[in-house]
Design a protein around this motif. Structure first.
Motif, short mmCIF file in Angstrom:
data_model
loop_
_atom_site.label_atom_id
_atom_site.label_comp_id
_atom_site.label_asym_id
_atom_site.label_seq_id
_atom_site.Cartn_x
_atom_site.Cartn_y
_atom_site.Cartn_z
N GLN A 191 8.67 -13.37 33.58
CA GLN A 191 9.61 -14.49 34.00
C GLN A 191 10.33 -15.09 32.60
O GLN A 191 11.62 -15.01 32.67
CB GLN A 191 8.65 -15.50 34.36
N ASN A 192 9.74 -15.02 31.30
CA ASN A 192 10.49 -15.41 30.35
C ASN A 192 11.39 -14.44 29.93
O ASN A 192 12.64 -14.88 29.63
CB ASN A 192 9.46 -15.50 29.11
N ALA A 193 11.30 -13.02 29.94
CA ALA A 193 12.32 -12.21 29.73
C ALA A 193 13.50 -12.27 30.84
O ALA A 193 14.73 -12.14 30.45
CB ALA A 193 11.61 -10.75 29.95
N LEU A 194 12.98 -12.29 32.10
CA LEU A 194 14.11 -12.59 33.02
C LEU A 194 15.06 -13.87 32.97
O LEU A 194 16.39 -13.70 33.22
CB LEU A 194 13.54 -12.69 34.48
N GLU A 195 14.45 -14.83 32.52
CA GLU A 195 15.19 -16.10 32.31
C GLU A 195 16.06 -16.04 31.13
O GLU A 195 17.20 -16.42 31.07
CB GLU A 195 14.08 -17.30 31.96
N LEU A 196 15.59 -15.15 30.00
CA LEU A 196 16.56 -15.13 28.95
C LEU A 196 17.54 -14.33 29.15
O LEU A 196 18.72 -14.58 28.93
CB LEU A 196 15.81 -14.67 27.82
N VAL A 197 17.44 -12.93 29.98
CA VAL A 197 18.47 -12.19 30.30
C VAL A 197 19.48 -12.91 31.28
O VAL A 197 20.68 -12.68 31.18
CB VAL A 197 17.89 -10.93 30.63
N HIS A 198 18.89 -13.55 32.34
CA HIS A 198 19.70 -14.13 33.01
C HIS A 198 20.64 -15.21 32.52
O HIS A 198 21.99 -15.44 32.69
CB HIS A 198 18.98 -14.71 34.20
N GLU A 199 20.22 -15.80 31.30
CA GLU A 199 21.07 -16.76 30.68
C GLU A 199 22.23 -15.98 29.94
O GLU A 199 23.39 -16.68 29.99
CB GLU A 199 20.14 -17.56 29.59
N HIS A 200 21.86 -15.02 29.47
CA HIS A 200 23.00 -14.02 28.68
C HIS A 200 23.92 -13.43 29.76
O HIS A 200 25.05 -13.61 29.35
CB HIS A 200 22.33 -12.96 27.93
N LEU A 201 23.33 -12.94 30.53
CA LEU A 201 24.13 -12.19 31.49
C LEU A 201 25.25 -13.02 32.64
O LEU A 201 26.10 -12.49 33.14
CB LEU A 201 23.44 -10.98 32.53
N ASN A 202 24.49 -14.06 32.89
CA ASN A 202 25.40 -15.30 33.56
C ASN A 202 27.07 -15.51 32.92
O ASN A 202 27.43 -16.13 33.66
CB ASN A 202 24.60 -16.37 33.76
N GLN A 203 26.87 -15.26 31.73
CA GLN A 203 28.23 -15.53 30.88
C GLN A 203 29.07 -14.46 30.91
O GLN A 203 30.15 -14.59 30.36
CB GLN A 203 27.90 -16.02 29.63
N VAL A 204 28.84 -13.26 31.16
CA VAL A 204 29.78 -12.09 31.30
C VAL A 204 30.87 -12.40 32.29
O VAL A 204 30.54 -12.92 33.38
CB VAL A 204 29.14 -10.79 31.36
#
Length: 388
Positions: free
Chosen positions: A147-160
């Motif tokens: 879950q922590n990995a998905l939350e971090l990746v979602h935060e980064h990719l949501n800005q592309v």
């Protein structure tokens, strides 16, 4: 007898037991043992995949985060010398292959250890930067938290940008996940943001990983050995089919920067360091960047070079599959003795014609290995020098 284990197998015998090399042998017509030839089976599977995917639109610009599980499970030695070493080795090869096939795309690295997700590198187009950061953080500690990995990746990719294809590739070693909250909500959040999550497991199959891939449209698989892990990784190098929402036409503003002069000195905008000679200058704001492709950190312009665009065309106009030539056809009786690509003989054992394919346009013949190389790496026929 002292060297034998409890099951009666000595140390020198165990190496052969684990290898199971006898399973790779088969008996030929004369009764001799020979290695199993899997090339024909692999080629048939490849051609089925090629025919099935010729009319599928694929995305040119991908934003991919590779999540690597470096929890204590990564220290297991069922993959020799360890899961961690094998993952690092094949991720390095995957990064180079990814940028070779997707020159306009970007990769970022995330690691999981001690129940926390860490960003190793941000999205970028430099393979050397990612490989250097990965090799400097090889240690297996604590538990894993999906879950922590998905939350971090979602935060980064949501800005592309919206035209980019957002993807996550997870190499998961553990058999459980220690999450601080409800992971199902996180999965739905990733699905809503159009993140395509794929998982490659190094242990047993897990329900939560399979559910994640089903919800987001990704692929889930479990590697049984090192060779299988390499094949599963390289399957993610070509771009996946484009999501219908992103398949519409988009005008993307790009800049083509000039290479900096040999003796010029400037501050790099991506590393905030003074560099001499190396790098490129943004045509809009004149900022210095190290590698292409990337986004200018000052004005946000996408910076690429013309060869990057040219090498991406094969995803828009893929080369048509070559035609298989039956062994007993009239054309095979007139066939030359060597492949047009590698010049290797096309005559098999017993002076019989081996399997081959032919280009529809120039009618040259190629062996099975050249067929795969032309479609996956060369992207145009060497006989007629044209993309079909």
């Amino acid at each position: 007898e002292e060297d034998d284990d409890e099951d009666g197998i000595g140390e020198w015998e165990r190496a052969y037991v684990d290898d199971r090399s006898w399973e790779e042998l088969q008996e030929d017509e004369s009764g001799l043992l020979r290695p199993i030839d899997n090339s024909a089976i692999y080629h048939a599977q490849y051609r089925r995949r090629l025919r099935a995917g010729t009319r599928i639109q694929k995305g040119l610009i991908r934003y991919l985060y590779i999540v690597i599980d470096f929890s204590r499970a990564a220290a297991e030695m069922d993959f020799r010398p360890s899961r961690m070493a094998i993952m690092a080795k094949h991720v390095e090869a995957f990064i180079r292959e990814f940028f070779d096939q997707n020159p306009l795309s970007q990769i970022g690295l995330v690691s999981i250890k001690n129940g926390v997700a860490h960003t190793l590198t941000d999205l970028g187009g430099s393979p050397e930067t990612h490989i250097k950061a990965l090799m400097g953080k090889l240690e297996a500690l604590g538990d894993s938290s999906l879950q922590n990995a998905l939350e971090l990746v979602h935060e980064h990719l949501n800005q592309v940008p919206s035209y980019g294809h957002r993807e996550v590739l997870i190499l998961y070693s553990a058999l459980c996940t220690c999450d601080p909250g409800d992971i199902m909500e996180t999965i739905q959040k990733c699905k809503k943001s159009k993140l395509r999550c794929s998982v490659i497991g190094l242990s047993a199959e897990m329900f939560i990983c399979k559910h994640l891939c089903q919800e987001t449209g990704g692929l889930y698989s479990v590697a049984v050995d090192e060779v299988h892990l390499k094949d599963l990784l390289l399957e993610h190098a070509p771009p996946p089919p484009a999501i219908a929402e992103f398949a519409i036409a988009n005008l993307i503003k790009m800049g083509f920067p000039q290479r900096a002069a040999e003796g010029s000195m400037a501050i790099c905008s991506c590393h905030k360091e003074v560099k001499i000679g190396a790098g490129y200058m943004c045509p809009r704001c004149k900022a210095r960047v190290c590698d292409l492709p990337t986004e200018c950190t000052i004005c946000g312009l996408t910076l690429v070079s013309s060869p990057h665009l040219a090498r991406s065309y094969h995803h828009l106009f893929p080369i048509a599959p070559f035609d298989e030539v039956p062994a007993l056809s009239d054309n095979r009786r007139k066939l030359g003795k060597s492949c047009f690509g590698c010049q290797q003989s096309l005559i098999g054992a017993g002076n019989k014609p081996g399997p081959c394919v032919t280009c529809r346009k120039c009618k040259h013949y190629f062996c099975l290995d050249c067929d795969i190389y032309i479609h996956e790496s060369l992207h145009n026929c060497p006989g007629c020098e044209s993309i079909h």
